[in-house]
Structure formats: structure tokens, C-alpha cells
Write a protein that holds these residues in place. Structure first.
Motif, PDB file in Angstrom:
ATOM      1  N   GLY A  50       4.504  -8.833   5.424  1.00 55.18           N
ATOM      2  CA  GLY A  50       5.486  -8.568   5.528  1.00 55.18           C
ATOM      3  C   GLY A  50       4.035  -6.782   6.201  1.00 55.18           C
ATOM      4  N   ARG A  51       5.005  -5.649   4.492  1.00 54.31           N
ATOM      5  CA  ARG A  51       3.833  -4.917   5.021  1.00 54.31           C
ATOM      6  C   ARG A  51       2.561  -4.862   4.111  1.00 54.31           C
ATOM      7  N   LYS A  71     -23.958  -4.124   9.535  1.00 50.65           N
ATOM      8  CA  LYS A  71     -23.285  -2.108   9.389  1.00 50.65           C
ATOM      9  C   LYS A  71     -22.122  -1.721  10.592  1.00 50.65           C
ATOM     10  N   TRP A  72     -20.985  -1.783  10.263  1.00 54.50           N
ATOM     11  CA  TRP A  72     -19.795  -0.940  11.520  1.00 54.50           C
ATOM     12  C   TRP A  72     -18.895   0.245  10.747  1.00 54.50           C
ATOM     13  N   ARG A  73     -19.083   1.023  11.900  1.00 58.13           N
ATOM     14  CA  ARG A  73     -17.512   1.859  11.399  1.00 58.13           C
ATOM     15  C   ARG A  73     -16.699   0.852  11.540  1.00 58.13           C
ATOM     16  N   VAL A  74     -15.745   1.900  10.512  1.00 55.69           N
ATOM     17  CA  VAL A  74     -14.504   1.672   9.658  1.00 55.69           C
ATOM     18  C   VAL A  74     -13.192   2.901   9.763  1.00 55.69           C
ATOM     19  N   GLU A  75     -12.428   1.971   9.887  1.00 48.46           N
ATOM     20  CA  GLU A  75     -11.482   3.130  10.154  1.00 48.46           C
ATOM     21  C   GLU A  75      -9.662   2.889   9.664  1.00 48.46           C
ATOM     22  N   TYR A  76      -9.321   3.402   8.275  1.00 48.04           N
ATOM     23  CA  TYR A  76      -8.102   3.027   7.433  1.00 48.04           C
ATOM     24  C   TYR A  76      -7.126   3.484   7.894  1.00 48.04           C
ATOM     25  N   ASP A  77      -6.378   2.487   9.127  1.00 44.35           N
ATOM     26  CA  ASP A  77      -4.930   3.611   9.002  1.00 44.35           C
ATOM     27  C   ASP A  77      -4.028   2.693   7.636  1.00 44.35           C
ATOM     28  N   GLU A  78      -4.504   2.156   7.305  1.00 43.83           N
ATOM     29  CA  GLU A  78      -3.346   2.191   5.582  1.00 43.83           C
ATOM     30  C   GLU A  78      -4.521   2.055   4.265  1.00 43.83           C
ATOM     31  N   TRP A  79      -3.101   1.081   3.273  1.00 40.87           N
ATOM     32  CA  TRP A  79      -3.760   1.568   2.157  1.00 40.87           C
ATOM     33  C   TRP A  79      -4.784   0.448   1.539  1.00 40.87           C
ATOM     34  N   GLU A  80      -6.164   0.248   0.401  1.00 43.05           N
ATOM     35  CA  GLU A  80      -6.111  -1.336   0.458  1.00 43.05           C
ATOM     36  C   GLU A  80      -7.041  -0.503  -0.920  1.00 43.05           C
ATOM     37  N   VAL A  99      -6.023  -6.006  -1.116  1.00 49.10           N
ATOM     38  CA  VAL A  99      -4.576  -6.017  -1.849  1.00 49.10           C
ATOM     39  C   VAL A  99      -4.113  -5.199  -0.515  1.00 49.10           C
ATOM     40  N   ILE A 100      -3.602  -4.764   0.513  1.00 54.16           N
ATOM     41  CA  ILE A 100      -3.458  -4.485   2.095  1.00 54.16           C
ATOM     42  C   ILE A 100      -2.128  -3.753   2.222  1.00 54.16           C
ATOM     43  N   ARG A 101      -1.713  -2.445   1.464  1.00 54.69           N
ATOM     44  CA  ARG A 101      -0.428  -1.825   1.728  1.00 54.69           C
ATOM     45  C   ARG A 101       0.170  -1.306   3.550  1.00 54.69           C
ATOM     46  N   SER A 102       0.396  -1.727   4.756  1.00 54.43           N
ATOM     47  CA  SER A 102       0.516  -1.209   5.551  1.00 54.43           C
ATOM     48  C   SER A 102       1.587  -0.485   5.821  1.00 54.43           C
TER      49      SER A 102
END
Length: 112
Positions: A39-40, A52-61, A109-112
Motif C-alpha cells: 500500500g503506502r 544525471k537527472w533532477r529528483v523531487e521527493y514527495d515521499e520518505w525513503e 524502503v519508501i513510505r508514501s
């Protein structure tokens, strides 16, 4: 099931590339072994070839680098050299770039 190993042999890997508008350099290819999807909460192994690329995190990793060399740079200019054995957390709101200098493999491990 109450126990799962992060073993890439358990799943079929998926490949992807950065979105064209996020790509800065190179032709990186991502390979993901997504082992847990609760799930989350997600866990598995991710690998990328150089680029190389841009990143934008909306979650906890949470990440643990297994091999390779990457450089994570935030938009404020802080540079984080990442090599085998390094473990770290990226929190929601992180913006910057991810550069893979040498093919990098990590557990996540990702928590969204």
C-alpha cells in the motif's frame, strides 16, 4: 507472510529511464526489483547506470548503497557522495539532482 528477503531473484525486474524533461546528462537506465508493495510502503532493490537527472521527493525513503558511486545534490548546493555501505534517509520536499558516476545499486524502503 510475515517475512520477506530483499532477494532480486524473487521478482522480475522492471526497467525505466528518467522522464526526458528531468534528464540532465547521459542515458541512465533504471532497473528495479520491487519486492514489497504494502500500500503506502514499498521495498526492493534499485540500480542505475551512469547519468544525471533532477529528483523531487514527495515521499520518505531509506536507502542503503550496495555498490557503485552516486552524487546527490540538493537545490541549496549541499553535495552528498554516496558509496557502498552508505545508508541515509531522504525526506519529502527534497529537490535536487541524482548523478550516477559508477553504476549504483541500492536497497530502498519508501513510505508514501
Amino acid at each position: 507472510m510475515h517475512f520477506t528477503r530483499l532477494d532480486p531473484a524473487q521478482v522480475t525486474p522492471e526497467t525505466a529511464t528518467p522522464a526526458p524533461e528531468k534528464l540532465i546528462a547521459g542515458t541512465p537506465v533504471f532497473t528495479s526489483w520491487d519486492i514489497e508493495d504494502a500500500g503506502r510502503l514499498y521495498a526492493g532493490i534499485w540500480q542505475s547506470t551512469p547519468g544525471k537527472w533532477r529528483v523531487e521527493y514527495d515521499e520518505w525513503e531509506y536507502c542503503h548503497i550496495l555498490e557503485g558511486h552516486s552524487i546527490l545534490t540538493d537545490d541549496g548546493g549541499a553535495v552528498h557522495e554516496l558509496r557502498a555501505g552508505d545508508a541515509f534517509v531522504i525526506r519529502p520536499g527534497f529537490r535536487g539532482t541524482w548523478e550516477v558516476v559508477e553504476t549504483t545499486r541500492k536497497e530502498y524502503v519508501i513510505r508514501s
